[in-house]
Design a protein around this motif. Structure first.
Motif, short mmCIF file in Angstrom:
data_model
loop_
_atom_site.label_atom_id
_atom_site.label_comp_id
_atom_site.label_asym_id
_atom_site.label_seq_id
_atom_site.Cartn_x
_atom_site.Cartn_y
_atom_site.Cartn_z
N ARG A 203 9.32 -7.98 7.49
CA ARG A 203 9.00 -7.61 8.86
C ARG A 203 9.67 -8.57 9.85
O ARG A 203 10.15 -8.14 10.90
CB ARG A 203 7.48 -7.64 9.06
CG ARG A 203 7.02 -7.06 10.39
CD ARG A 203 5.52 -7.18 10.57
NE ARG A 203 4.78 -6.62 9.44
CZ ARG A 203 3.44 -6.56 9.41
NH1 ARG A 203 2.72 -7.03 10.40
NH2 ARG A 203 2.84 -6.05 8.36
N GLN A 233 5.80 -0.86 3.14
CA GLN A 233 4.96 -2.05 3.20
C GLN A 233 3.83 -1.89 4.21
O GLN A 233 2.66 -2.19 3.92
CB GLN A 233 5.81 -3.27 3.56
CG GLN A 233 5.06 -4.59 3.59
CD GLN A 233 5.93 -5.74 4.06
OE1 GLN A 233 5.98 -6.05 5.25
NE2 GLN A 233 6.64 -6.36 3.12
N LEU A 234 4.17 -1.38 5.40
CA LEU A 234 3.16 -1.20 6.43
C LEU A 234 2.14 -0.13 6.02
O LEU A 234 0.94 -0.28 6.28
CB LEU A 234 3.83 -0.80 7.74
CG LEU A 234 4.71 -1.88 8.39
CD1 LEU A 234 5.43 -1.32 9.61
CD2 LEU A 234 3.88 -3.10 8.76
N GLY A 236 1.21 0.55 3.01
CA GLY A 236 0.34 -0.07 2.03
C GLY A 236 -0.70 -0.96 2.69
O GLY A 236 -1.88 -0.99 2.28
N GLU A 237 -0.29 -1.72 3.70
CA GLU A 237 -1.23 -2.58 4.41
C GLU A 237 -2.30 -1.76 5.12
O GLU A 237 -3.48 -2.11 5.12
CB GLU A 237 -0.47 -3.46 5.41
CG GLU A 237 0.43 -4.49 4.75
CD GLU A 237 1.24 -5.28 5.77
OE1 GLU A 237 1.04 -5.07 6.98
OE2 GLU A 237 2.08 -6.11 5.35
N LEU A 238 -1.89 -0.65 5.74
CA LEU A 238 -2.85 0.21 6.43
C LEU A 238 -3.83 0.86 5.44
O LEU A 238 -5.03 0.98 5.73
CB LEU A 238 -2.11 1.29 7.22
CG LEU A 238 -1.36 0.81 8.47
CD1 LEU A 238 -0.53 1.94 9.07
CD2 LEU A 238 -2.33 0.25 9.51
N ASP A 239 -3.33 1.27 4.29
CA ASP A 239 -4.21 1.86 3.27
C ASP A 239 -5.24 0.85 2.80
O ASP A 239 -6.43 1.18 2.64
CB ASP A 239 -3.39 2.36 2.09
CG ASP A 239 -2.57 3.60 2.43
OD1 ASP A 239 -2.89 4.25 3.44
OD2 ASP A 239 -1.62 3.91 1.68
N ARG A 240 -4.81 -0.38 2.57
CA ARG A 240 -5.75 -1.40 2.12
C ARG A 240 -6.78 -1.73 3.20
O ARG A 240 -7.97 -1.93 2.91
CB ARG A 240 -4.99 -2.66 1.70
CG ARG A 240 -4.24 -2.50 0.38
CD ARG A 240 -3.69 -3.83 -0.12
NE ARG A 240 -2.64 -4.34 0.76
CZ ARG A 240 -1.34 -4.03 0.65
NH1 ARG A 240 -0.96 -3.17 -0.29
NH2 ARG A 240 -0.44 -4.53 1.46
N ALA A 241 -6.32 -1.77 4.47
CA ALA A 241 -7.25 -2.02 5.57
C ALA A 241 -8.28 -0.90 5.68
O ALA A 241 -9.48 -1.14 5.90
CB ALA A 241 -6.48 -2.17 6.87
N GLN A 242 -7.80 0.34 5.53
CA GLN A 242 -8.72 1.48 5.62
C GLN A 242 -9.77 1.42 4.52
O GLN A 242 -10.97 1.65 4.77
CB GLN A 242 -7.93 2.79 5.52
CG GLN A 242 -8.80 4.04 5.65
CD GLN A 242 -7.97 5.31 5.65
OE1 GLN A 242 -6.75 5.26 5.70
NE2 GLN A 242 -8.63 6.44 5.58
N GLN A 244 -10.86 -1.23 2.86
CA GLN A 244 -11.76 -2.36 3.09
C GLN A 244 -12.77 -2.04 4.19
O GLN A 244 -13.97 -2.32 4.06
CB GLN A 244 -10.94 -3.61 3.47
CG GLN A 244 -11.79 -4.83 3.70
CD GLN A 244 -10.94 -6.05 4.08
OE1 GLN A 244 -9.70 -5.96 4.10
NE2 GLN A 244 -11.58 -7.15 4.38
#
Length: 251
Positions: A203, A233-234, A236-242, A244
Motif C-alpha cells: 500500500r 489485500q484490501l 481481505g482486510e475488509l472481510d476480516r474486519a467484517q 470481527q
C-alpha cells in the motif's frame, strides 16, 4: 596410521586426478617434507568433509592423506552479498573478522562460488569489478569488496534499474514493487532496501507513486501492475474486519 612417504606420490596424484574428475574441481596433491605428509588442496568445489569421506571409502592407505579446501575471493564476495541481505554480515569487525565469519559460514557449503540464478551472478560480477583496482590483469581485492558492501549495501549491485516487462524472465530487471521501492523508499525503508533488498509495504509503494506529481511512466506502470494485489489485500482486510465486527455485534 602409517605416514605416507614421498614414494606414495604417484598413487596420491592418481587419486587427485580421480577426485578432480569426480567433483569437476582441480585438486592438487602437495607433499610436506617437514611433516612427511601428503595433502590434497583445492579451491571452492566440494566440502572438505565430502572429500574426506571419499578417501575413507578408498584404499586404507588413503586415510592418511590430509585434505584442505580454500575459498576464493569470488566465493567470499558472494557470501558477503548473501549475508548482508540476510542481515547477518558483521560490518564493523574489520576485513579479517569478516573473512573468518564468512569462511566458517561456507565450511559445509559445496561450490560456494556458484551464484543462484542470473541476478545473483550479475550482482557478484558487479561487486568483483568494483573491488578490482589496477590494470587489466588485476585481481579483485576481498577487503575492498567487504568495504563496498558494508558502506553501500547491495541494492547498487542490482544489474538494472529498469522495470521488468512481460518478456523479462531472468530476474535482471526490477519487479514492480522493487522498482517503486528503489524510487520512493526513504528513512528506514531506504536502509532496508539498500542493505537487504527489503521492499516497501504494498500500500505504501502504490501510494507513493500516486502522490508523485510527475511520476515517470515506469513508476505509473509499476503501480498499475500492483493494483490487483493491493485490491485483493484490501478486500481481505475488509472481510476480516467484517467478521470481527459481526461477532462483536452478536456477542
Amino acid at each position: 596410521m602409517p605416514t605416507p612417504q614421498p614414494s606414495f606420490g604417484p598413487r596420491v596424484r592418481r587419486l587427485a586426478d580421480r577426485l578432480s574428475a569426480q567433483y569437476h574441481t582441480a585438486i592438487s596433491p602437495q607433499y610436506d617434507q617437514g611433516r612427511r605428509s601428503w595433502t590434497l588442496r583445492w579451491y571452492d568445489g566440494p566440502t572438505a568433509a565430502s572429500v574426506r569421506a571419499a578417501l575413507g571409502r578408498a584404499e586404507p592407505e588413503h586415510a592418511a592423506v590430509l585434505v584442505r579446501r580454500d575459498v576464493s575471493t569470488r566465493a567470499l564476495a558472494l557470501a558477503a552479498i548473501r549475508e548482508t541481505r540476510a542481515g547477518a554480515m558483521h560490518r564493523f569487525v574489520g576485513s579479517w573478522g569478516q573473512r573468518y565469519h564468512l569462511e566458517q559460514l561456507l565450511v559445509d557449503r559445496a561450490d560456494p562460488d556458484r551464484p543462484e540464478g542470473p541476478r545473483e551472478a550479475a550482482m557478484l560480477e558487479r561487486l568483483l569489478t568494483a573491488a578490482t583496482e589496477g590494470g587489466r590483469w588485476s585481481a579483485p581485492d576481498e577487503s575492498r569488496a567487504f568495504e563496498l558492501v558494508a558502506r553501500h549495501g547491495i541494492a547498487w549491485l542490482l544489474p538494472a534499474d529498469r522495470l521488468a516487462g512481460p518478456d523479462d524472465r531472468d530476474g535482471l530487471a526490477l519487479r514492480p514493487l522493487e522498482y517503486l521501492t528503489a524510487r520512493y523508499a526513504t528513512g528506514v525503508h531506504r536502509t532496508a532496501w539498500e542493505t537487504a533488498l527489503a521492499t516497501l509495504p504494498l500500500r505504501t509503494a502504490v501510494a507513493a507513486a500516486q502522490a508523485d506529481p510527475e511520476p515517470v511512466p515506469d513508476a505509473a506502470r509499476a503501480a498499475l501492475a500492483l493494483l490487483p494485489d493491493l485490491r485483493a489485500q484490501l478486500a481481505g482486510e475488509l472481510d476480516r474486519a467484517q467478521e470481527q465486527l459481526a461477532r462483536a455485534a452478536h456477542s
